[in-house]
Design an enzyme around this catalytic site. Structure first.
Site, short mmCIF file in Angstrom:
data_model
loop_
_atom_site.label_atom_id
_atom_site.label_comp_id
_atom_site.label_asym_id
_atom_site.label_seq_id
_atom_site.Cartn_x
_atom_site.Cartn_y
_atom_site.Cartn_z
N TYR A 110 -19.01 92.63 69.48
CA TYR A 110 -18.95 93.89 68.75
C TYR A 110 -18.47 93.61 67.34
O TYR A 110 -17.46 92.94 67.13
CB TYR A 110 -18.02 94.86 69.46
CG TYR A 110 -17.83 96.18 68.72
CD1 TYR A 110 -18.86 97.11 68.67
CD2 TYR A 110 -16.63 96.48 68.10
CE1 TYR A 110 -18.69 98.32 68.02
CE2 TYR A 110 -16.45 97.68 67.43
CZ TYR A 110 -17.48 98.60 67.39
OH TYR A 110 -17.32 99.80 66.73
N ASP A 118 -16.48 86.62 62.70
CA ASP A 118 -15.77 87.88 62.84
C ASP A 118 -14.45 87.58 63.55
O ASP A 118 -14.39 87.47 64.76
CB ASP A 118 -16.61 88.87 63.64
CG ASP A 118 -15.93 90.22 63.84
OD1 ASP A 118 -14.71 90.31 63.59
OD2 ASP A 118 -16.61 91.17 64.26
N LYS A 145 -7.15 94.22 61.98
CA LYS A 145 -6.13 94.41 63.00
C LYS A 145 -4.78 93.83 62.59
O LYS A 145 -4.00 94.49 61.92
CB LYS A 145 -6.62 93.86 64.34
CG LYS A 145 -7.83 94.63 64.88
CD LYS A 145 -8.17 94.25 66.30
CE LYS A 145 -9.42 94.95 66.78
NZ LYS A 145 -9.25 96.39 67.00
#
Length: 438
Positions: A149, A244, A272
């Site tokens: 994702y 990513d 994050k």
């Protein structure tokens, strides 16, 4: 709220109120607990390794806001940095020295990054990195891996086509078919499929985009040699390799997966943890690529809240704490203890459980075979996970409400927390075993 009794009455009421005003009652889909056939627990506060719901229940937390809270919730030094920054103003829309200070820390930690651009979310970071890769290479196609994702922008809400490494099809209404067909989907950990994509779409692929440690289908580590082969294929074909590391960055090592596995990307996306619990993300890479961004280059990217002073303060405080000696050794130790404890509990209950772990992130898959890609994940027993989740929640352990997510261990977790979690898991797995026999 299916199968949840009156001790969740306040959460039920809160959800009903939210559903009148918010689509599905939430602002991010997985929060609705649809993946576990329950209604959501509404959180009121958090501290350290604990979250507390509106019904007054306390949980050992392994969601950690989906990864950012590696220090634990409301760490006093991070909170103090946020307060000090807020006292000076909450947003300027102008350059600050704190942005440079944060960039220095990111560049110092990530060997592949020479220049960095701050943004507000992981979705924005990946979207911008892909645009930059397309401009730099003069190509349009990208390769992504099934089950990875990368945010909710159009290029990434794409499912595999009819064959391996085929052009993708839109997996979400509203995604243009023409744009989806610029994305090729290959199985994770299948370097041969990526090689086939290069052969089929010669001189058309701008970037290969991958989570170096897959963590959005549950945790799936890279197979030996996989990342190295992707690096080599990109070099041979004039294609950029984009990692990513929104989840793995500053999580599996201070320098992310690139430090842990020794493979450097051309562009890296972060989020994050680097926000310290606030909305902040980044993408960066070689200066020769990054200089194509406006205002020095022609690739436009902008954001009113990029480098927000409160977020940068939280980020700097978080990274400085993580840079202290022993942090990652401690995280590794806690993660290993949780992994071994869950494995023992499953064996005693007679429930097949495959555990994948990289550092302080791990997943338990209800199956009796290795899990190496998204097809393996989809073949696991989701019904057993749902029962396990509900049992753990009742015993005061807060897991991600989806079989396709990770458990996050923080520095705030103690050995006693791990012990309590394993005890809860043993009882919960016994309940799962009883349900199987029935």
């Amino acid at each position: 709220m299916t199968d949840q009794h009156d001790s969740y009455a306040e959460s039920r009421a809160a959800y009903a109120a939210a559903c009148r005003l918010l689509p599905g009652g939430v602002n991010s889909p997985v929060r609705a607990f649809g993946g576990v056939d329950l209604g959501p627990v509404f959180i009121e506060s958090a501290k350290g390794a604990r979250v507390f719901d509106v019904d007054g229940r306390e949980y050992i937390d392994y969601v950690g806001s989906w990864g950012p809270m590696i220090l634990g919730h409301a760490h006093p030094e991070v909170v103090a940095a946020i307060h000090a920054a807020a006292d000076k103003g909450t947003s300027f829309g102008a350059p600050t020295q704190a942005e440079t200070a944060l960039a220095e820390r990111i560049v110092g930690a990530m060997a592949s990054i020479e220049k960095v651009r701050l943004v507000s979310s992981g979705t924005e970071a990946v979207m911008s990195a892909v645009r930059l890769a397309r401009a730099f290479t003069g190509r349009e196609m990208i390769v992504k891996m099934a089950g990875c994702y990368h945010g909710h922008s159009d290029s990434f809400l794409v499912a595999a086509g009819s064959g391996v490494a085929e052009q993708g099809t839109a997996s979400c209404p509203g995604v243009p078919r023409a744009l989806a067909q610029l994305t090729v989907v290959a199985p994770y950990n299948d370097a041969a499929a990526v090689r086939a994509a290069f052969e089929r779409h010669k001189n058309r692929i701008a970037a290969v985009l991958v989570e170096p440690v897959a963590a959005n289908m549950g945790v799936v580590p890279p197979a030996a040699g996989y990342l190295e082969t992707l690096r080599r294929l990109c070099d041979e074909n004039g294609t950029l390799l984009i990692f990513d590391e929104v989840i793995s960055g500053f999580r599996v090592a201070f320098g992310g997966a690139q430090e842990r596995y020794g493979v450097r990307a051309d562009l890296t996306c972060l989020g994050k943890i680097i926000g310290g619990g606030l909305p902040l993300a980044a993408f960066g890479g070689r200066a020769a690529i990054m200089e194509h961004l406006a205002p020095t280059g022609k690739v436009y990217q902008a954001g009113t809240l990029s480098g927000n002073p409160i977020a940068t303060a939280a980020a700097i405080a978080t990274l400085d704490l993580l840079a202290r000696p022993g942090c990652y050794e401690r995280l590794e130790s806690l993660g290993a203890a949780l992994e071994s404890g869950l494995a023992r509990a499953a064996a005693r209950a007679g429930v097949p459980l495959t555990i994948n772990r990289v550092g302080s992130i791990l997943s338990g898959f209800f199956c009796d075979r290795p899990v190496r890609d998204f097809a393996d994940v989809q073949a696991t027993d989701i019904a057993r996970f749902k029962r396990f989740f509900a049992e753990m929640l009742e015993r005061g352990v807060y897991l991600a409400p989806s079989a396709y997510e990770a458990m996050f261990v923080s520095l705030a977790h103690t050995d006693a927390d791990i012990g309590r979690t394993v005890e809860a898991a043993q009882a919960s797995l016994k309940a799962v075993a009883r349900a199987i026999r029935l």
